[in-house]
Write an enzyme that holds these catalytic residues in place. Structure first.
Site, PDB file in Angstrom:
ATOM      1  N   HIS A   1     -37.195  75.698 -55.985  1.00 41.07           N
ATOM      2  CA  HIS A   1     -37.414  75.273 -54.605  1.00 41.07           C
ATOM      3  C   HIS A   1     -37.871  73.816 -54.532  1.00 41.07           C
ATOM      4  O   HIS A   1     -37.473  73.075 -53.633  1.00 41.07           O
ATOM      5  CB  HIS A   1     -38.443  76.188 -53.938  1.00 41.07           C
ATOM      6  CG  HIS A   1     -37.982  77.610 -53.813  1.00 41.07           C
ATOM      7  ND1 HIS A   1     -36.733  77.949 -53.339  1.00 41.07           N
ATOM      8  CD2 HIS A   1     -38.606  78.788 -54.106  1.00 41.07           C
ATOM      9  CE1 HIS A   1     -36.603  79.264 -53.338  1.00 41.07           C
ATOM     10  NE2 HIS A   1     -37.726  79.794 -53.811  1.00 41.07           N
TER      11      HIS A   1
ATOM     12  N   LEU B   1     -30.990  59.587 -36.721  1.00 38.78           N
ATOM     13  CA  LEU B   1     -30.505  60.842 -37.301  1.00 38.78           C
ATOM     14  C   LEU B   1     -31.326  61.984 -36.727  1.00 38.78           C
ATOM     15  O   LEU B   1     -32.555  61.932 -36.713  1.00 38.78           O
ATOM     16  CB  LEU B   1     -30.645  60.818 -38.827  1.00 38.78           C
ATOM     17  CG  LEU B   1     -30.317  62.144 -39.556  1.00 38.78           C
ATOM     18  CD1 LEU B   1     -28.829  62.451 -39.468  1.00 38.78           C
ATOM     19  CD2 LEU B   1     -30.773  62.097 -41.020  1.00 38.78           C
TER      20      LEU B   1
ATOM     21  N   ASP C   1     -28.049  76.831 -50.892  1.00 39.46           N
ATOM     22  CA  ASP C   1     -28.116  78.068 -51.662  1.00 39.46           C
ATOM     23  C   ASP C   1     -28.130  77.792 -53.163  1.00 39.46           C
ATOM     24  O   ASP C   1     -27.419  76.910 -53.639  1.00 39.46           O
ATOM     25  CB  ASP C   1     -26.884  78.927 -51.309  1.00 39.46           C
ATOM     26  CG  ASP C   1     -27.039  80.367 -51.738  1.00 39.46           C
ATOM     27  OD1 ASP C   1     -28.163  80.770 -52.096  1.00 39.46           O
ATOM     28  OD2 ASP C   1     -26.034  81.094 -51.720  1.00 39.46           O
TER      29      ASP C   1
END
Length: 315
Positions: free
Chosen positions: A86, A180, A69
């Site tokens: 972004h 991962l 956020d």
């Protein structure tokens, strides 16, 4: 994510933290699972030498979830368009993925775009869709080198067809990787996830494939979107939210029932190694009891037993 459902994939701002007070075939998945010391077969643990001194390999969270956020606020504070925020958020995610892989985190789930984010200006939404497409496409080669398996969860029916195609191809290409598990939540809603799981179970009951009385937490969890995304570690041990907001914003509502929560004022594009370390160190300082008594509670409630136990060592 709300302010950053903000983007995918450093500066190191100091982070201020706030903690919340904190028959049919049956599934074998626990709900929620206790900590498990066993690594996945075929996966190499992180080298101890790669871990910063403040971290202990044996008590790292296996699965970390992140609400990324603050991208737009980061851009506004610098007089830049939201697209710049972004892009900076993408770099922060790339760094978080790199560190997670290096330190032995087994699963990372990133909230890239919420179902509610569709109400944002069309120009911003279109930019984000193109960014997701570009990042997934450009990352596949590195994922193969680093052993990273990619999954994308969320309401894919609302995504551009080109993004759906690239996501499917990347998932298939990386499906055998084991170092991962990286899950990107795009057009995701925790409430919708729960509703669609209920619908699937209802359909099974209606078709006599399942008896209503046989539904339990494990079967329910098998119908959630995360059941295949991080199938060995479906529940986040640690959930991090940046930008100073103190809420989950409809992210992994069922899955985070026993997650440790860490909130930082750092905006996502500024989230770097120092912030990640702070979150992990905070996690390692907590006593995860899962409803059971902790060690200190046992000492207080049964002092005679502890004394006898300690005396046995003196002998």
């Amino acid at each position: 994510m709300r302010q950053a459902a903000n983007t995918m994939l450093p500066s190191h701002s100091p982070a201020a933290t706030h903690q919340l007070p904190t028959s049919p075939r049956r599934s074998t998945r626990p709900a929620p699972p206790p900590p498990c010391p066993c690594p996945r077969a075929g996966a190499a643990p992180a080298a101890e030498s790669l871990l910063p001194g403040c971290l202990r390999a044996e008590s790292l969270p296996r699965h970390v979830a992140v609400v990324m956020d603050g991208n737009a606020r980061w851009a506004r504070a610098r007089g830049l368009p939201s697209a710049a925020g972004h892009e900076a958020g993408r770099r922060a995610l790339e760094e978080t993925v790199r560190l997670s892989r290096a330190w032995g985190i087994r699963a990372l789930t990133a909230f890239a775009f919420s179902n509610e984010n569709w109400s944002r200006p069309k120009v911003e939404v279109d930019f984000l869709m193109r960014l997701f497409e570009r990042v997934i496409h450009d990352s596949v080669a590195e994922f193969l080198r680093e052993g990273i398996r990619l999954r994308v969860i969320g309401d894919s029916s609302r995504l551009p067809v080109s993004l759906q195609k690239i996501a499917r191809e990347a998932e298939e290409t990386t499906r055998n990787n084991s170092q991962l598990d990286l899950t990107l939540a795009i057009s995701y809603s925790g409430r919708r996830d729960i509703v669609q799981a209920c619908r699937k179970l209802a359909q099974k009951v209606q078709s006599n494939a399942l008896a209503a009385e046989d539904i339990d937490e494990a079967l329910f969890a098998d119908e959630l979107e995360t059941s295949c995304a991080a199938d060995e570690f479906p529940y986040p041990d640690l959930l991090i939210r940046t930008s100073g907001e103190l809420r989950l914003s409809n992210f992994l509502l069922w899955q985070s029932a026993y997650s440790e929560l860490f909130f930082t004022n750092t905006l996502w594009p500024d989230f770097g190694e120092a912030d990640y370390l702070e979150a992990l160190c905070s996690f390692q300082s907590r006593d995860r009891r899962f409803g059971k008594l902790g060690y200190e509670d046992i000492i207080i409630s049964t002092p005679c037993l502890i004394t006898a136990h300690e005396k046995s060592y003196e002998i």
